[in-house]
Scaffold this motif. Structure first.
Motif, PDB file in Angstrom:
ATOM      1  N   ALA A 286       2.293  -0.527 -27.097  1.00  0.00           N
ATOM      2  CA  ALA A 286       1.927  -0.173 -25.716  1.00  0.00           C
ATOM      3  C   ALA A 286       3.188  -0.074 -24.887  1.00  0.00           C
ATOM      4  O   ALA A 286       4.276  -0.521 -25.292  1.00  0.00           O
ATOM      5  N   TYR A 287       3.027   0.518 -23.706  1.00  0.00           N
ATOM      6  CA  TYR A 287       4.105   0.598 -22.734  1.00  0.00           C
ATOM      7  C   TYR A 287       3.676  -0.194 -21.500  1.00  0.00           C
ATOM      8  O   TYR A 287       2.560  -0.032 -20.994  1.00  0.00           O
ATOM      9  N   LEU A 288       4.555  -1.051 -21.011  1.00  0.00           N
ATOM     10  CA  LEU A 288       4.283  -1.890 -19.856  1.00  0.00           C
ATOM     11  C   LEU A 288       5.182  -1.461 -18.698  1.00  0.00           C
ATOM     12  O   LEU A 288       6.398  -1.328 -18.878  1.00  0.00           O
ATOM     13  N   ILE A 289       4.605  -1.250 -17.537  1.00  0.00           N
ATOM     14  CA  ILE A 289       5.375  -0.892 -16.352  1.00  0.00           C
ATOM     15  C   ILE A 289       5.186  -1.974 -15.296  1.00  0.00           C
ATOM     16  O   ILE A 289       4.074  -2.434 -15.044  1.00  0.00           O
ATOM     17  N   VAL A 290       6.287  -2.401 -14.716  1.00  0.00           N
ATOM     18  CA  VAL A 290       6.287  -3.389 -13.640  1.00  0.00           C
ATOM     19  C   VAL A 290       7.072  -2.787 -12.479  1.00  0.00           C
ATOM     20  O   VAL A 290       8.218  -2.369 -12.660  1.00  0.00           O
ATOM     21  N   THR A 291       6.452  -2.734 -11.292  1.00  0.00           N
ATOM     22  CA  THR A 291       7.100  -2.103 -10.141  1.00  0.00           C
ATOM     23  C   THR A 291       7.148  -3.071  -8.968  1.00  0.00           C
ATOM     24  O   THR A 291       6.468  -4.098  -8.950  1.00  0.00           O
ATOM     25  N   VAL A 292       7.925  -2.687  -7.973  1.00  0.00           N
ATOM     26  CA  VAL A 292       8.075  -3.532  -6.792  1.00  0.00           C
ATOM     27  C   VAL A 292       6.767  -3.609  -6.010  1.00  0.00           C
ATOM     28  O   VAL A 292       6.470  -4.641  -5.393  1.00  0.00           O
ATOM     29  N   SER A 293       5.966  -2.552  -6.029  1.00  0.00           N
ATOM     30  CA  SER A 293       4.683  -2.605  -5.319  1.00  0.00           C
ATOM     31  C   SER A 293       3.724  -3.582  -5.992  1.00  0.00           C
ATOM     32  O   SER A 293       2.908  -4.225  -5.327  1.00  0.00           O
ATOM     33  N   GLN A 294       3.829  -3.722  -7.310  1.00  0.00           N
ATOM     34  CA  GLN A 294       3.033  -4.744  -8.004  1.00  0.00           C
ATOM     35  C   GLN A 294       3.471  -6.143  -7.561  1.00  0.00           C
ATOM     36  O   GLN A 294       2.627  -7.024  -7.347  1.00  0.00           O
ATOM     37  N   LEU A 295       4.763  -6.322  -7.437  1.00  0.00           N
ATOM     38  CA  LEU A 295       5.291  -7.609  -7.000  1.00  0.00           C
ATOM     39  C   LEU A 295       4.799  -7.949  -5.602  1.00  0.00           C
ATOM     40  O   LEU A 295       4.346  -9.077  -5.344  1.00  0.00           O
ATOM     41  N   HIS A 296       4.839  -6.989  -4.693  1.00  0.00           N
ATOM     42  CA  HIS A 296       4.377  -7.238  -3.328  1.00  0.00           C
ATOM     43  C   HIS A 296       2.884  -7.543  -3.298  1.00  0.00           C
ATOM     44  O   HIS A 296       2.433  -8.416  -2.538  1.00  0.00           O
ATOM     45  N   ALA A 297       2.096  -6.828  -4.091  1.00  0.00           N
ATOM     46  CA  ALA A 297       0.653  -7.076  -4.134  1.00  0.00           C
ATOM     47  C   ALA A 297       0.357  -8.484  -4.639  1.00  0.00           C
ATOM     48  O   ALA A 297      -0.507  -9.189  -4.093  1.00  0.00           O
ATOM     49  N   ALA A 298       1.079  -8.896  -5.670  1.00  0.00           N
ATOM     50  CA  ALA A 298       0.860 -10.231  -6.224  1.00  0.00           C
ATOM     51  C   ALA A 298       1.223 -11.319  -5.219  1.00  0.00           C
ATOM     52  O   ALA A 298       0.522 -12.330  -5.084  1.00  0.00           O
ATOM     53  N   GLU A 299       2.314 -11.116  -4.477  1.00  0.00           N
ATOM     54  CA  GLU A 299       2.758 -12.124  -3.520  1.00  0.00           C
ATOM     55  C   GLU A 299       1.853 -12.172  -2.295  1.00  0.00           C
ATOM     56  O   GLU A 299       1.537 -13.250  -1.788  1.00  0.00           O
TER      57      GLU A 299
ATOM     58  N   GLU B 133       0.807  -1.219   0.000  1.00  0.00           N
ATOM     59  CA  GLU B 133       0.000   0.000   0.000  1.00  0.00           C
ATOM     60  C   GLU B 133       0.842   1.273   0.000  1.00  0.00           C
ATOM     61  O   GLU B 133       0.309   2.365  -0.214  1.00  0.00           O
ATOM     62  N   SER B 134       2.137   1.149   0.229  1.00  0.00           N
ATOM     63  CA  SER B 134       3.029   2.299   0.203  1.00  0.00           C
ATOM     64  C   SER B 134       3.963   2.187  -0.997  1.00  0.00           C
ATOM     65  O   SER B 134       4.174   1.100  -1.541  1.00  0.00           O
ATOM     66  N   PHE B 135       4.517   3.321  -1.386  1.00  0.00           N
ATOM     67  CA  PHE B 135       5.333   3.369  -2.591  1.00  0.00           C
ATOM     68  C   PHE B 135       6.636   4.106  -2.315  1.00  0.00           C
ATOM     69  O   PHE B 135       6.802   4.737  -1.269  1.00  0.00           O
ATOM     70  N   THR B 136       7.544   4.020  -3.260  1.00  0.00           N
ATOM     71  CA  THR B 136       8.861   4.624  -3.101  1.00  0.00           C
ATOM     72  C   THR B 136       9.034   5.770  -4.099  1.00  0.00           C
ATOM     73  O   THR B 136       8.320   5.874  -5.095  1.00  0.00           O
ATOM     74  N   THR B 137      10.018   6.611  -3.811  1.00  0.00           N
ATOM     75  CA  THR B 137      10.314   7.718  -4.724  1.00  0.00           C
ATOM     76  C   THR B 137      10.804   7.192  -6.071  1.00  0.00           C
ATOM     77  O   THR B 137      10.601   7.836  -7.099  1.00  0.00           O
ATOM     78  N   HIS B 138      11.441   6.019  -6.067  1.00  0.00           N
ATOM     79  CA  HIS B 138      11.889   5.429  -7.338  1.00  0.00           C
ATOM     80  C   HIS B 138      10.708   5.038  -8.211  1.00  0.00           C
ATOM     81  O   HIS B 138      10.754   5.195  -9.440  1.00  0.00           O
ATOM     82  N   GLU B 139       9.648   4.537  -7.592  1.00  0.00           N
ATOM     83  CA  GLU B 139       8.464   4.190  -8.371  1.00  0.00           C
ATOM     84  C   GLU B 139       7.813   5.438  -8.964  1.00  0.00           C
ATOM     85  O   GLU B 139       7.378   5.425 -10.125  1.00  0.00           O
ATOM     86  N   ILE B 140       7.722   6.513  -8.168  1.00  0.00           N
ATOM     87  CA  ILE B 140       7.163   7.762  -8.683  1.00  0.00           C
ATOM     88  C   ILE B 140       8.025   8.289  -9.826  1.00  0.00           C
ATOM     89  O   ILE B 140       7.506   8.773 -10.845  1.00  0.00           O
ATOM     90  N   ALA B 141       9.345   8.201  -9.666  1.00  0.00           N
ATOM     91  CA  ALA B 141      10.247   8.654 -10.732  1.00  0.00           C
ATOM     92  C   ALA B 141      10.049   7.831 -11.999  1.00  0.00           C
ATOM     93  O   ALA B 141      10.091   8.366 -13.121  1.00  0.00           O
ATOM     94  N   LEU B 142       9.805   6.539 -11.836  1.00  0.00           N
ATOM     95  CA  LEU B 142       9.592   5.680 -12.999  1.00  0.00           C
ATOM     96  C   LEU B 142       8.285   6.037 -13.708  1.00  0.00           C
ATOM     97  O   LEU B 142       8.221   6.054 -14.946  1.00  0.00           O
ATOM     98  N   VAL B 143       7.248   6.337 -12.938  1.00  0.00           N
ATOM     99  CA  VAL B 143       5.977   6.744 -13.546  1.00  0.00           C
ATOM    100  C   VAL B 143       6.140   8.069 -14.285  1.00  0.00           C
ATOM    101  O   VAL B 143       5.633   8.246 -15.407  1.00  0.00           O
ATOM    102  N   ASN B 144       6.870   9.010 -13.695  1.00  0.00           N
ATOM    103  CA  ASN B 144       7.121  10.280 -14.381  1.00  0.00           C
ATOM    104  C   ASN B 144       7.890  10.068 -15.680  1.00  0.00           C
ATOM    105  O   ASN B 144       7.625  10.726 -16.691  1.00  0.00           O
ATOM    106  N   ARG B 145       8.832   9.140 -15.643  1.00  0.00           N
ATOM    107  CA  ARG B 145       9.591   8.817 -16.872  1.00  0.00           C
ATOM    108  C   ARG B 145       8.655   8.212 -17.925  1.00  0.00           C
ATOM    109  O   ARG B 145       8.798   8.484 -19.125  1.00  0.00           O
ATOM    110  N   LEU B 146       7.708   7.410 -17.474  1.00  0.00           N
ATOM    111  CA  LEU B 146       6.735   6.829 -18.403  1.00  0.00           C
ATOM    112  C   LEU B 146       5.931   7.919 -19.091  1.00  0.00           C
ATOM    113  O   LEU B 146       5.715   7.875 -20.319  1.00  0.00           O
TER     114      LEU B 146
END
Length: 627
Positions: free
Chosen positions: A570-583, A499-512
């Motif tokens: 299309a553009y596909l984004i995979v983040t660590v928060s997605q990994l945690h949610a799936a697990e 449920e929480s995110f990192t600044t790296h994930e936000i940076a990746l979304v901005n790059r997207l």
């Protein structure tokens, strides 16, 4: 002249007679504050104790390393000093509650300390909004503010735009275009805003104000649902509690003459036998002008709820009905309006949503099993760590409801107020047959009933006299608070890793957003990405898997992404928060997301666009992709 207007303009002699009747019945909450004077040094010591616990708690939270948070949530990463700070805050509140002379300022300070320590963990540790929905809500508000238009076909949220219009007005009035900081601290802000209406409500449902403050304290210790983030639900819940507090403070009384027919006579007799205090408690007859203003205020609160959230206005209907049936709401007009507004809104302003989701809304209508045990069984799944969190939640709910049941019995025996709180807590359960509300109905019903449940739960631990709980009851109250606070760390923050995110994930979304042209298809592997806070309507957002429990879920395949990208890429984004949610929730088989990235990332037509420690972006070509 209507019955409501007549009630608001009772002649002075009649009004005085009513007050005399209330005083003789002993129904008015005791105004005493306890005997004896409290030494200034004790007040100062307790205030200093709250300051120490606050400083120690904030410092402890600031030292937490988010990378140490595991599948059981925040509790495994907290240092021992945090629990010392939390214990000091609990001791401070109970000790202040036991002072000979009640001190509202000191009690407010102690509750605020507990709120900041317990509900401010996320913003202090992560410094970013929690839940991917927070980012989505920022994007909706930004879209409405910039376009000045509503597109009901774009998203269900646009059919209930009240909250998002308010956010847009806040941004425009302050000149602050980036509301990320507001979203980050929303849980603390919402809980602080709730304090005044919760106290007003609890004061009218308990015997005296020490009980009311203890009930509000329990509310904050058991409010683990997490619906206090920047969301329409939080806004509507504040409106709902404020509405009920206003009704109980100004419009208590029967909505009809209790000697009119057999039904009203029998109802008044039953209520009077079960609870001799509640029908007359807080009986108030405001002046004609004040009554008119308060009626308008209550109507505006109902309308604001209706325009902002799908479920809360429907929860208000059984609560207002419960207040009428227990002699605590004399304005029949409000109950009628509470029914007309949400139904009318669904049929007219939200007609686009109603037409497109008719089957989803009404397919499970009346199916109690599917809406309760069906949704509950899907949530009792996932990893062993997640199961621990789920079972802790069930245990905390069971403990609180058990205490509330005991409190109802104690209140009946002591001839203390209990009936209205009990009926209102149970009233929201009539929504169970309606529909599962995306699997979250039981969570929302727990939230709606919580302000009433805690008013019952404190009865076994508090005296009916306006004095403090005393030594034995005080120790019992402190132990209960310690148990509930500890379990709430698990139940509220058990999913913190997803449920929480990192600044790296936000940076990746901005790059997207910098890379993908407007109108592109953006895909997330698992629905748990901190995006849509800008360009909400500028892209076609998709997901390969929901962040929900899916027992026996099939592995993700490259073909699923290729089919989405087949026409124009299309553009596909995979983040660590997605990994945690799936697990955590079992959205995909264990280890499947890593395998998906490793396998598909080297497929023809897949190109890595960007990558950092917490995620990766792929560009998937369109027509040439042959997989």
């Amino acid at each position: 002249m209507t019955h409501e207007t007549a009630a608001a303009t009772v002649p002075r002699t009649t009004r005085d007679a009513l007050y005399d009747d209330v005083r003789r019945a002993g129904a008015k909450p005791p105004a005493g504050t306890g005997s004896g004077l409290t030494p200034a040094w004790r007040i100062g010591a307790l205030g200093a104790l709250g300051a120490v616990s606050l400083i120690l708690g904030i410092w402890s939270l600031s030292t937490v390393d988010p990378r140490q948070i595991g599948g059981s949530g925040l509790i495994g990463a907290l240092p021992p000093t945090y629990f010392v700070a939390l214990a000091l805050s609990l001791v401070g509140f109970v000790a202040a509650l036991n002072l000979p002379r009640f001190n509202a300022v000191l009690q407010t300070w102690q509750i605020l300390v507990t709120v900041l320590i317990l509900h401010g963990a996320d913003p202090i540790i992560h410094g970013l909004p929690r839940l991917e929905a927070s980012y989505r809500h920022l994007g909706i508000a930004d879209t409405i503010a910039q376009s000045g238009q509503l597109d009901p076909t774009l998203d269900a949220y646009f059919n209930w735009p009240g909250f998002f219009n308010l956010l847009g007005m806040l941004s425009g009035a302050t000149g602050v275009k980036d509301l990320m900081g507001v979203a980050t601290w929303a849980p603390v802000g919402v809980n602080i805003i709730l304090l005044a209406p919760l106290l007003a409500l609890a004061t009218k449902l308990t015997a005296h104000r020490r009980q009311a403050w203890a009930a509000v304290w329990l509310f904050y210790l058991t409010s683990w649902v997490g619906q206090d983030y920047l969301a329409p639900q939080a806004y509507a819940f504040v409106l709902l509690v404020t509405l009920i507090a206003c009704i109980l403070s100004s419009f208590t009384g029967w909505a009809w003459r209790t000697d009119r027919n057999r039904f009203t006579v029998a109802l008044a007799r039953i209520v009077g036998r079960l609870d001799t205090v509640s029908p007359r408690q807080g009986l108030a007859v405001p002046s004609r002008g004040n009554a008119a203003i308060l009626v308008v205020v209550c109507s505006v609160l109902l309308f604001a709820m209706t325009a902002s959230h799908q479920l809360t206005p429907f929860a208000a209907i059984p609560i207002l009905a419960a207040l009428m049936l227990t002699g605590r709401l004399r304005l029949r007009f409000l109950s009628v309006l509470a029914v007309m507004l949400p139904v009318g809104w669904l049929v007219f302003p939200a007609s686009a949503y109603l037409q497109g989701h008719y089957v989803e809304l009404f397919s499970s209508f009346g199916d109690i099993g599917a809406n309760t045990f069906g949704t509950l069984s899907t949530r009792v799944s996932g990893s062993s760590s997640h199961m621990f969190v789920v079972y802790t939640r069930l245990a905390e709910v069971a403990l609180l409801w058990l205490l509330a049941a005991v409190g109802a019995v104690v209140g009946r025996r002591r001839r203390a107020p209990w009936l209205t709180a009990a009926v209102c807590a149970l009233a929201v359960l009539v929504l169970v047959p309606v529909q599962p509300y995306g699997g979250e109905l039981l969570l929302r019903l727990y939230l709606f009933s919580l302000p009433f449940t805690v008013c019952l739960a404190v009865l076994p631990l508090m005296s009916d006299k306006p004095n403090g709980p005393g030594l034995r009851r005080g120790i019992a109250l402190l132990l209960l608070g310690a148990v509930l606070a500890t379990t709430t760390i698990v139940t509220r923050y058990g999913n913190d890793i997803m449920e929480s995110f990192t600044t790296h994930e936000i940076a990746l979304v901005n790059r997207l957003y910098e890379t993908a042209p407007a109108g592109s298809v953006l895909i997330e592997a698992v629905r748990n990405t901190p995006w849509k806070f800008q360009h909400y309507s500028g892209y076609d957002y998709r997901a390969l898997a929901p962040a929900e429990p899916r027992p026996g879920a099939n592995p993700l395949t490259c073909e699923a992404a290729n089919q989405i990208a087949a026409r124009s890429g299309a553009y596909l984004i995979v983040t660590v928060s997605q990994l945690h949610a799936a697990e955590l929730r079992g959205s995909t088989p264990l280890g499947d997301l890593q395998n998906f990235v490793a396998t598909c990332g080297t497929s023809p037509g897949w190109t890595r666009v960007a990558e950092n420690d917490d995620g990766v972006i792929f560009h998937i070509e369109g027509a040439r992709n042959g997989n």
